[in-house]
Design a protein around this motif. Structure first.
Motif: not given
Length: 131
Positions: A62, A64, A66, A68, A77, A100, A104-105, A107-108, A111-112
């Motif tokens: 991932i 920066e 976002k 993929y 995604f 990653i 990055l947050q 939450q990202d 999610d993965v």
């Protein structure tokens, strides 16, 4: 009659062969230590310990911004899960390495990781080993 003591002896010059073998050995050592070609450059989070695995890996990167990448193929995604399952085939023993960026947050990442939890896959987060 005087006998001459000079007989012809066959010789093979091997001094150049050792040089060639040295250069071949050096060449193969350098080539074998090159980085994985399925890697996209990014700054990873740091960790104190590092665990290495010899199993077959699938890389999920991932960036920066976002984007993929499954190995080196860019996917959206929504397409991560079906593409990941098709790459794994029926084998769930393979490990998916998530690469990653550290900034990055969370939450990202979550999610993965939910894709792995949902399908009971083995996910590992790649880090830089700082000693």
């Amino acid at each position: 009659m005087v006998k001459r003591n000079k007989r012809f002896h066959a010789e093979v010059a091997t001094s150049s062969l050792s040089d060639i073998m040295f250069f071949l050995l050096l060449f193969f050592l350098i080539i074998s230590t090159l980085a994985n070609p399925n890697v996209i450059k990014m700054t990873l989070p740091k960790s104190k310990t590092n665990e290495k695995t010899n199993k077959q890996l699938i890389t999920l990167s991932i960036t920066e911004d976002k984007r993929y990448y499954l190995d080196k193929d860019e996917v959206s995604f929504d397409q991560i899960e079906p593409n990941l399952l098709s790459k794994m085939g029926g084998s769930k023993d393979q490990t998916v390495v998530i690469r990653i960026p550290y900034n990055l947050q969370v939450q990202d990442l979550v999610d993965v990781l939910q894709i792995g939890v949902k399908n009971k896959l083995k996910f590992v987060i790649a880090t830089n080993n700082s000693k």
